[in-house]
Design a protein around this motif. Structure first.
Motif, PDB file in Angstrom:
ATOM      1  N   TYR A 245       8.848 -38.511  93.487  1.00  0.00           N
ATOM      2  CA  TYR A 245       8.611 -39.581  92.506  1.00  0.00           C
ATOM      3  C   TYR A 245       9.911 -40.277  92.093  1.00  0.00           C
ATOM      4  CZ  TYR A 245       3.685 -38.519  91.756  1.00  0.00           C
ATOM      5  OH  TYR A 245       2.340 -38.364  91.917  1.00  0.00           O
TER       6      TYR A 245
ATOM      7  N   PRO B 187      -0.197 -36.289  95.302  1.00  0.00           N
ATOM      8  CA  PRO B 187      -0.158 -34.905  94.800  1.00  0.00           C
ATOM      9  C   PRO B 187      -1.539 -34.360  94.430  1.00  0.00           C
ATOM     10  CG  PRO B 187       1.655 -36.110  93.893  1.00  0.00           C
ATOM     11  CD  PRO B 187       0.831 -37.115  94.646  1.00  0.00           C
ATOM     12  N   PHE B 188      -2.458 -35.240  94.082  1.00  0.00           N
ATOM     13  CA  PHE B 188      -3.813 -34.768  93.761  1.00  0.00           C
ATOM     14  C   PHE B 188      -4.509 -34.261  95.036  1.00  0.00           C
ATOM     15  CE2 PHE B 188      -2.849 -37.845  90.399  1.00  0.00           C
ATOM     16  CZ  PHE B 188      -2.966 -36.995  89.311  1.00  0.00           C
TER      17      PHE B 188
ATOM     18  N   LEU C 137       1.246 -42.782  95.320  1.00  0.00           N
ATOM     19  CA  LEU C 137       1.637 -42.010  94.130  1.00  0.00           C
ATOM     20  C   LEU C 137       0.600 -40.961  93.766  1.00  0.00           C
ATOM     21  CD1 LEU C 137       2.925 -44.893  91.821  1.00  0.00           C
ATOM     22  CD2 LEU C 137       4.292 -43.297  93.149  1.00  0.00           C
ATOM     23  N   TYR C 138      -0.622 -41.158  94.230  1.00  0.00           N
ATOM     24  CA  TYR C 138      -1.706 -40.232  93.847  1.00  0.00           C
ATOM     25  C   TYR C 138      -1.862 -39.075  94.836  1.00  0.00           C
ATOM     26  CZ  TYR C 138      -2.782 -44.054  90.730  1.00  0.00           C
ATOM     27  OH  TYR C 138      -2.682 -45.012  89.764  1.00  0.00           O
TER      28      TYR C 138
ATOM     29  N   ILE D 298      12.394 -54.551  94.236  1.00  0.00           N
ATOM     30  CA  ILE D 298      12.152 -55.688  93.332  1.00  0.00           C
ATOM     31  C   ILE D 298      13.446 -56.431  93.045  1.00  0.00           C
ATOM     32  CG2 ILE D 298      11.368 -56.292  90.999  1.00  0.00           C
ATOM     33  CD1 ILE D 298       9.328 -53.978  91.342  1.00  0.00           C
TER      34      ILE D 298
ATOM     35  N   ARG E  62      13.227 -46.590  94.804  1.00  0.00           N
ATOM     36  CA  ARG E  62      12.895 -47.490  95.914  1.00  0.00           C
ATOM     37  C   ARG E  62      12.204 -48.751  95.402  1.00  0.00           C
ATOM     38  NH1 ARG E  62       8.993 -48.999  98.942  1.00  0.00           N
ATOM     39  NH2 ARG E  62       7.465 -47.844  97.729  1.00  0.00           N
ATOM     40  N   VAL E  63      11.248 -48.561  94.477  1.00  0.00           N
ATOM     41  CA  VAL E  63      10.504 -49.701  93.927  1.00  0.00           C
ATOM     42  C   VAL E  63      11.462 -50.624  93.167  1.00  0.00           C
ATOM     43  CG1 VAL E  63       8.768 -50.353  92.190  1.00  0.00           C
ATOM     44  CG2 VAL E  63       8.260 -48.547  93.829  1.00  0.00           C
ATOM     45  N   ALA E  64      12.353 -50.034  92.356  1.00  0.00           N
ATOM     46  CA  ALA E  64      13.307 -50.842  91.573  1.00  0.00           C
ATOM     47  C   ALA E  64      14.230 -51.623  92.506  1.00  0.00           C
ATOM     48  CB  ALA E  64      14.107 -49.929  90.664  1.00  0.00           C
TER      49      ALA E  64
ATOM     50  N   GLU F 238      10.820 -42.565  94.802  1.00  0.00           N
ATOM     51  CA  GLU F 238       9.879 -43.679  94.821  1.00  0.00           C
ATOM     52  C   GLU F 238      10.225 -44.692  93.709  1.00  0.00           C
ATOM     53  OE1 GLU F 238       8.060 -43.623  97.333  1.00  0.00           O
ATOM     54  OE2 GLU F 238       6.570 -45.170  96.975  1.00  0.00           O
ATOM     55  N   ALA F 239      10.558 -44.184  92.530  1.00  0.00           N
ATOM     56  CA  ALA F 239      10.932 -45.067  91.407  1.00  0.00           C
ATOM     57  C   ALA F 239      12.165 -45.879  91.772  1.00  0.00           C
ATOM     58  CB  ALA F 239      11.189 -44.228  90.155  1.00  0.00           C
TER      59      ALA F 239
ATOM     60  N   ASP G 128      -5.044 -50.212  95.150  1.00  0.00           N
ATOM     61  CA  ASP G 128      -3.769 -50.014  94.465  1.00  0.00           C
ATOM     62  C   ASP G 128      -2.667 -49.971  95.511  1.00  0.00           C
ATOM     63  OD1 ASP G 128      -1.598 -49.287  92.955  1.00  0.00           O
ATOM     64  OD2 ASP G 128      -2.665 -47.734  91.830  1.00  0.00           O
ATOM     65  N   ARG G 129      -1.698 -50.902  95.397  1.00  0.00           N
ATOM     66  CA  ARG G 129      -0.636 -50.930  96.415  1.00  0.00           C
ATOM     67  C   ARG G 129       0.246 -49.684  96.337  1.00  0.00           C
ATOM     68  NH1 ARG G 129       3.518 -55.704  94.973  1.00  0.00           N
ATOM     69  NH2 ARG G 129       4.544 -54.810  96.769  1.00  0.00           N
ATOM     70  N   ASP G 130       0.239 -48.997  95.174  1.00  0.00           N
ATOM     71  CA  ASP G 130       1.003 -47.742  95.028  1.00  0.00           C
ATOM     72  C   ASP G 130       0.104 -46.525  95.210  1.00  0.00           C
ATOM     73  OD1 ASP G 130       3.514 -48.924  94.433  1.00  0.00           O
ATOM     74  OD2 ASP G 130       2.754 -49.415  92.453  1.00  0.00           O
TER      75      ASP G 130
END
Lengths: 128, 158
Positions: free
Chosen positions: B125, B51-52, B48-49, B136, B131-133, B128-129, B43-45
């Motif tokens: 997050y 925090p787990f 994001l995981y 793109i 940054r991704v937008a 990150e949202a 997963d390139r993102d």
């Protein structure tokens, strides 16, 4: 004698209330994601309500106001703090620290999942 | 004794440092390690995981309490010096016994640390949202510019 609801109980109760509001206002799963303020900041609603609901308790713990003052009429402005403290059902439900911690952890986890899903949808939606 | 959330907060704070370190070193790790390349393929993102992972560190910090709760060890044994490996668990228990005010202080520090970590993760997050937008959008603009310039080049050569 009824055990009064403590600070963590108030926070959990209003965090849950805020979570319900969040579920109502968040964009539905079918909608394409847009970077609006609501999409980005809706998960903060539970935190804001939780903190407002616990302000009288914090003031009492910090020694700024007395216990009686915290339960008095004017502090009901903070989401009915005085009234809720004396409701037996709520006190029984939210007085256990471990149960509160599990509830808060579970709800927080779903907020994290919401954000992960949001970033994934933004990537997928924009890429089309 | 300090409430469990204090130890959880200690572990989570360490988890944040580990997550930050891995994010900072991700390019180096991608070039030098197989598992990072595998992570990107999965997963390139993947970040994001994280925090787990932070939560996992928090649970590790609770190991002495978990051992006691499961009936594996009595409370007194979970205060043995070896359990200082779990974020100075035994030391904090001793510290609290010597001064009752410390208990209140540690619990308050734990609550504040947990609140900062929890809200900080949500802000991560949001960043990150955005940054991704933005990334793109930039790619789209570059593609549009390339498409516009292509017909002109064809005419010149035609």
């Amino acid at each position: 004698m009824i055990d009064e609801l403590k600070g963590i109980g108030h926070f959990t109760l209003w965090f849950m209330g805020g979570f319900v509001v969040f579920l109502r206002v968040k964009p539905s799963a079918k909608q394409s994601p847009k970077l609006t303020a609501l999409t980005l900041y809706a998960p903060f609603i539970p935190f804001v309500l939780g903190i407002i609901g616990v302000i009288p308790y914090l003031l009492f713990v910090l020694g700024i106001i007395s216990h009686e003052t915290a339960l008095s009429g004017v502090f009901n402005l903070f989401l009915f703090y005085g009234v809720i403290s004396r409701v037996e059902v709520l006190s029984n439900l939210f007085s256990n620290f471990e149960i509160d911690a599990v509830l808060l952890g579970g709800l927080y986890l779903s907020l994290v999942v919401y954000y992960i899903d949001l970033v994934k949808k933004i990537r997928a939606g924009y890429a089309q | 004794m300090p409430n469990k959330h204090f130890y959880f907060a200690m572990g989570a704070a360490n988890g944040v440092l580990v997550a930050y370190g891995i994010r900072k070193a991700r390019h180096w790790l991608y070039q030098h390690t197989q598992w990072m390349r595998r992570l990107y393929r999965w997963d390139r993102d993947w970040f994001l995981y994280f925090p787990f992972l932070i939560g996992l560190f928090g649970v590790i910090a609770l190991t002495p309490d978990i051992l006691h709760a499961l009936g594996i060890l009595p409370k007194a044994e979970t205060r043995a010096p070896v359990f200082n490996l779990f974020y100075f668990h035994s030391y904090f228990e001793w510290l609290e016994n010597t001064n009752p005010k410390i208990d209140w202080l540690l619990n308050s520090i734990g609550s504040i640390a947990l609140a900062i970590i929890a809200i900080g993760i949500l802000f991560f997050y949001i960043a990150e949202a955005k940054r991704v937008a933005q990334a793109i959008d930039k790619t789209k603009q570059t593609n549009d510019q390339n498409q516009k310039s292509r017909p002109r080049m064809n005419k010149r050569h035609g």
